[in-house]
Scaffold this motif. Structure first.
Motif, mmCIF file in Angstrom:
data_model
loop_
_atom_site.group_PDB
_atom_site.id
_atom_site.type_symbol
_atom_site.label_atom_id
_atom_site.label_comp_id
_atom_site.label_asym_id
_atom_site.label_seq_id
_atom_site.Cartn_x
_atom_site.Cartn_y
_atom_site.Cartn_z
ATOM 1 N N ILE A 113 0.848 -1.200 0.000
ATOM 2 C CA ILE A 113 0.000 0.000 0.000
ATOM 3 C C ILE A 113 0.883 1.249 0.000
ATOM 4 C CG2 ILE A 113 -1.660 1.364 1.345
ATOM 5 C CD1 ILE A 113 -2.871 -1.318 2.299
ATOM 6 N N THR A 114 1.921 1.239 0.831
ATOM 7 C CA THR A 114 2.852 2.367 0.883
ATOM 8 C C THR A 114 3.494 2.600 -0.480
ATOM 9 O OG1 THR A 114 3.301 1.967 3.220
ATOM 10 C CG2 THR A 114 4.946 3.244 2.001
ATOM 11 N N LEU A 115 3.942 1.530 -1.117
ATOM 12 C CA LEU A 115 4.574 1.641 -2.429
ATOM 13 C C LEU A 115 3.570 2.124 -3.479
ATOM 14 C CD1 LEU A 115 7.383 1.145 -3.684
ATOM 15 C CD2 LEU A 115 6.535 -1.102 -4.404
ATOM 16 N N MET A 116 2.349 1.581 -3.439
ATOM 17 C CA MET A 116 1.335 1.999 -4.411
ATOM 18 C C MET A 116 0.960 3.462 -4.194
ATOM 19 S SD MET A 116 -0.276 0.989 -7.125
ATOM 20 C CE MET A 116 -0.453 -0.797 -7.173
ATOM 21 N N ASN A 117 0.922 3.916 -2.954
ATOM 22 C CA ASN A 117 0.640 5.333 -2.704
ATOM 23 C C ASN A 117 1.711 6.227 -3.320
ATOM 24 O OD1 ASN A 117 -1.853 5.088 -1.439
ATOM 25 N ND2 ASN A 117 -0.950 4.819 0.579
ATOM 26 N N LYS A 118 2.957 5.771 -3.309
ATOM 27 C CA LYS A 118 4.038 6.516 -3.972
ATOM 28 C C LYS A 118 3.798 6.541 -5.486
ATOM 29 C CE LYS A 118 6.847 7.450 -0.509
ATOM 30 N NZ LYS A 118 7.136 8.805 -0.096
ATOM 31 N N ALA A 119 3.334 5.427 -6.025
ATOM 32 C CA ALA A 119 3.022 5.363 -7.461
ATOM 33 C C ALA A 119 1.854 6.296 -7.796
ATOM 34 C CB ALA A 119 2.712 3.926 -7.876
#
Length: 160
Positions: free
Chosen positions: A24-30
């Motif tokens: 989720i953290t990585l996707m939020n960066k995306a």
């Protein structure tokens, strides 16, 4: 003649809330990267975020150009930057999100063919699979344990 069957396994989550917290953290960066994309011609914004084994997160977004084929996709923007800045780091995971300014994108959008080829180059180079998560603006999230699931018959340096 012999028949060869090729199978891929993908995992589908109903929405972002079902994936692990670190994803989720990585996707939020995306998503943040997608919102900053430069796509005045297609109105189709894409963001990518890459987690490296040194815990660095690299982002990229699509960059269009009036000479349309001269632009660059989000995935390649991110992966090439990661390769330039951290050439020895392994890519652990990639998150990709895409959205249209014309209509809401609710189905998962996988990497295009050119991006698949670029990603597999790094997967082969590092001898380690790259997890890939992709989605539209909202809705289902698809996970692939390796780019090889999305591009099963790879073209790489072994054939050159």
């Amino acid at each position: 003649m012999k028949e060869v069957k090729i199978e891929s396994t993908l995992y589908v989550f109903e929405d972002l809330s079902e994936v692990p917290k670190d994803v989720i953290t990585l996707m939020n960066k995306a998503i943040e990267a997608r919102e900053k994309a430069y796509a005045p011609y297609s109105k189709f914004n894409v963001g990518a975020a890459i987690l490296l084994d040194n815990n660095e997160i690299i982002i990229g977004n699509n960059q269009e150009n009036a000479s349309y084929p001269s632009g660059l996709c989000a995935e390649r923007t991110a992966i090439y930057y990661a390769g330039a800045k951290y050439p020895e780091a392994k890519i652990i995971r990639m998150a990709i999100t895409a959205g249209s300014k014309k209509n809401k994108t609710t189905s998962p959008i996988p990497p295009c063919g050119a991006c698949r080829q670029a990603i597999v180059e790094y997967e082969v180079k590092q001898h380690y699979p790259i997890e890939i998560y992709f989605m539209g603006e909202t809705g289902k999230v698809v996970k692939s344990d390796s780019l090889a699931n999305l591009l099963p018959l790879v073209f790489d340096k072994s054939v050159l």
